[in-house]
Design a protein around this motif. Structure first.
Motif, mmCIF file in Angstrom:
data_model
loop_
_atom_site.group_PDB
_atom_site.id
_atom_site.type_symbol
_atom_site.label_atom_id
_atom_site.label_comp_id
_atom_site.label_asym_id
_atom_site.label_seq_id
_atom_site.Cartn_x
_atom_site.Cartn_y
_atom_site.Cartn_z
ATOM 1 N N LYS A 25 0.812 -1.221 0.000
ATOM 2 C CA LYS A 25 0.000 0.000 0.000
ATOM 3 C C LYS A 25 0.843 1.267 0.000
ATOM 4 O O LYS A 25 0.304 2.361 0.106
ATOM 5 C CB LYS A 25 -0.948 0.000 1.203
ATOM 6 N N ASN A 26 2.143 1.147 -0.136
ATOM 7 C CA ASN A 26 3.025 2.311 -0.152
ATOM 8 C C ASN A 26 3.785 2.355 -1.462
ATOM 9 O O ASN A 26 4.308 1.343 -1.924
ATOM 10 C CB ASN A 26 4.008 2.253 1.026
ATOM 11 N N GLY A 30 6.941 9.039 -2.157
ATOM 12 C CA GLY A 30 6.513 10.249 -1.478
ATOM 13 C C GLY A 30 7.231 10.517 -0.163
ATOM 14 O O GLY A 30 8.083 9.741 0.281
ATOM 15 N N ARG A 31 6.855 11.619 0.448
ATOM 16 C CA ARG A 31 7.433 12.050 1.725
ATOM 17 C C ARG A 31 7.119 11.014 2.804
ATOM 18 O O ARG A 31 5.958 10.724 3.078
ATOM 19 C CB ARG A 31 6.856 13.416 2.104
ATOM 20 N N CYS A 32 8.170 10.478 3.421
ATOM 21 C CA CYS A 32 7.975 9.450 4.438
ATOM 22 C C CYS A 32 9.332 9.150 5.096
ATOM 23 O O CYS A 32 10.381 9.552 4.604
ATOM 24 C CB CYS A 32 7.408 8.165 3.813
ATOM 25 N N ILE A 33 9.265 8.455 6.236
ATOM 26 C CA ILE A 33 10.475 8.039 6.936
ATOM 27 C C ILE A 33 10.521 6.507 6.949
ATOM 28 O O ILE A 33 9.526 5.851 7.237
ATOM 29 C CB ILE A 33 10.510 8.596 8.372
ATOM 30 N N ILE A 165 8.206 1.199 7.880
ATOM 31 C CA ILE A 165 7.712 2.527 7.526
ATOM 32 C C ILE A 165 7.137 3.214 8.754
ATOM 33 O O ILE A 165 6.410 2.602 9.529
ATOM 34 C CB ILE A 165 6.638 2.428 6.424
ATOM 35 N N LEU A 166 7.452 4.495 8.932
ATOM 36 C CA LEU A 166 6.887 5.255 10.039
ATOM 37 C C LEU A 166 5.472 5.686 9.648
ATOM 38 O O LEU A 166 5.273 6.459 8.711
ATOM 39 C CB LEU A 166 7.750 6.496 10.329
ATOM 40 N N TRP A 167 4.502 5.154 10.382
ATOM 41 C CA TRP A 167 3.107 5.483 10.107
ATOM 42 C C TRP A 167 2.512 6.413 11.162
ATOM 43 O O TRP A 167 1.587 7.170 10.887
ATOM 44 C CB TRP A 167 2.247 4.215 10.064
ATOM 45 N N HIS A 168 3.000 6.353 12.411
ATOM 46 C CA HIS A 168 2.330 7.026 13.517
ATOM 47 C C HIS A 168 3.252 8.010 14.229
ATOM 48 O O HIS A 168 4.480 7.852 14.234
ATOM 49 C CB HIS A 168 1.817 5.991 14.531
ATOM 50 N N ASN A 174 11.094 5.814 18.664
ATOM 51 C CA ASN A 174 11.229 4.373 18.915
ATOM 52 C C ASN A 174 12.209 3.747 17.918
ATOM 53 O O ASN A 174 13.005 2.876 18.278
ATOM 54 C CB ASN A 174 9.865 3.690 18.810
ATOM 55 N N MET A 175 12.130 4.199 16.645
ATOM 56 C CA MET A 175 13.064 3.699 15.630
ATOM 57 C C MET A 175 14.500 4.050 16.003
ATOM 58 O O MET A 175 15.397 3.200 15.954
ATOM 59 C CB MET A 175 12.740 4.325 14.267
ATOM 60 N N ILE A 176 14.716 5.308 16.379
ATOM 61 C CA ILE A 176 16.061 5.772 16.726
ATOM 62 C C ILE A 176 16.597 5.000 17.931
ATOM 63 O O ILE A 176 17.753 4.562 17.950
ATOM 64 C CB ILE A 176 16.050 7.283 16.999
#
Length: 340
Positions: A25-26, A30-33, A165-168, A174-176
């Protein structure tokens, strides 16, 4: 062969690991982390060595190859802007590749990196990561003194990569934290290797499981945890207290811990260092590591994870209601209790 025909590269025959499938679904433009993870071919520990006196001081000292990987990573934003400028000039259309690197962690046999795509790109994140992988592979072969002409490059990375993918909101920190915590987790895992070994074909009752954690918890009396949504809140609180009291008295709490109240029971039990057996709806890979607080509970011998799933099902997928019901029923069956 015509001059305008491109030379076809042979297809990579290596299978793509199931954990490396993309999110459908991605579109990855586009802009995203993104947090990407790349593993060395055969999980060879050739990128660095683990050093430090204890888990809190653990760090990775890069090998010469590891230094090259770090250099390739840091060059991504500059190189992509240069590539975009050349393409823009060639096609007469502005191509944008505005990328920032938020964090990274080199490990002996893999690499974590966090990429911030700041605006829509003319290429995908996959193209960026593949370019990074190619640059690292060329550096690897240069260090091996393998000629590039006449011989295929020796692969540095296993085929593909894993992305998250960072969604929230709040997920980035938390990723870092996860990326930075990798050396500590590796040292803990090495110090308590028996607690993190994936055990296959473990028989208990009429079922066969794969497990990670302390198998001796199955010797405790088992107390199935299942909170019904239909119960009034006061009854839920009373049930939760009963579960914690039972665990304090030596019972191991068992269940999938899926509903909010069951998760509260799990959180309290883990915080107190009480014995917990969690049934999970996915299979364990050979390199599986428990996430978050489960990792530390596992290292202290307070946790056993059990899976009856025979195939590699991604742990990030959404569990169905039918699976919830089946796991709660299984917990009750193993504990010799009815699951109401």
């Amino acid at each position: 062969m015509k001059q305008n025909e491109k030379t076809m590269k042979p297809k990579d025959p290596r299978p793509l690991p199931k954990s490396h499938r993309r999110c459908l679904k991605n579109d990855y433009h586009g802009r995203c982390i993104y947090m990407v993870t790349l593993c060395t071919e055969g999980r060879k520990p050739i990128l660095g060595t683990l050093e430090g006196d204890n888990p809190e001081s653990a760090f990775i000292r890069p090998t010469p190859l590891g230094e090259k990987v770090l250099q390739c990573w840091k060059n991504i934003p500059v190189l992509q802007r240069q590539f975009a400028a050349k393409k823009s000039e060639r096609i007469g259309k502005t191509c944008k590749r505005n990328i920032s690197l938020i964090g990274h962690q080199l490990m002996p046999d893999h690499f974590h990196g966090i990429i911030f795509v700041r605006e829509e790109m003319d290429i995908s994140v996959g193209d960026v990561v593949r370019g990074f992988m190619v640059g690292c592979t060329k550096a690897y072969n240069t260090l091996l003194q393998t000629p590039e002409d006449g011989k295929p490059l020796r692969p540095l990375w296993e085929k593909g990569y894993h992305d998250r993918i960072l969604w929230h909101a709040g997920q980035l920190q938390n990723m870092i934290n996860y990326v930075k915590d990798n050396p500590r987790r590796l040292m803990v895992k090495r110090m308590h290797s028996d607690c993190f070994a994936v055990m296959r074909n473990v028989k208990y009752g009429e079922c066969t499981f794969s497990t990670v954690g302390n198998l001796h918890l199955l010797d405790n009396p088992l107390n199935a945890v299942h909170v019904s949504n239909a119960w009034p809140e006061e009854e839920k609180r009373s049930y939760m207290n009963c579960c914690i009291i039972a665990a304090r008295q030596g019972s191991a709490l068992i269940g999938p811990f899926i509903s909010p109240w069951e998760k509260m029971v799990l959180e309290v039990a883990l915080n107190e260092g009480l014995p917990v057996i969690q049934l999970v709806p996915y299979a364990f890979t050979n390199y599986y590591k428990p996430p978050g607080t489960l990792f530390d509970a596992c290292s202290h011998g307070n946790l056993l994870l059990m899976s009856a799933v025979s195939s590699e099902v991604p742990s990030s997928r959404r569990i169905s209601r039918e699976e919830c019901v089946a796991l709660n029923a299984l917990a009750g069956e193993l504990a010799g209790q009815s699951c109401g």
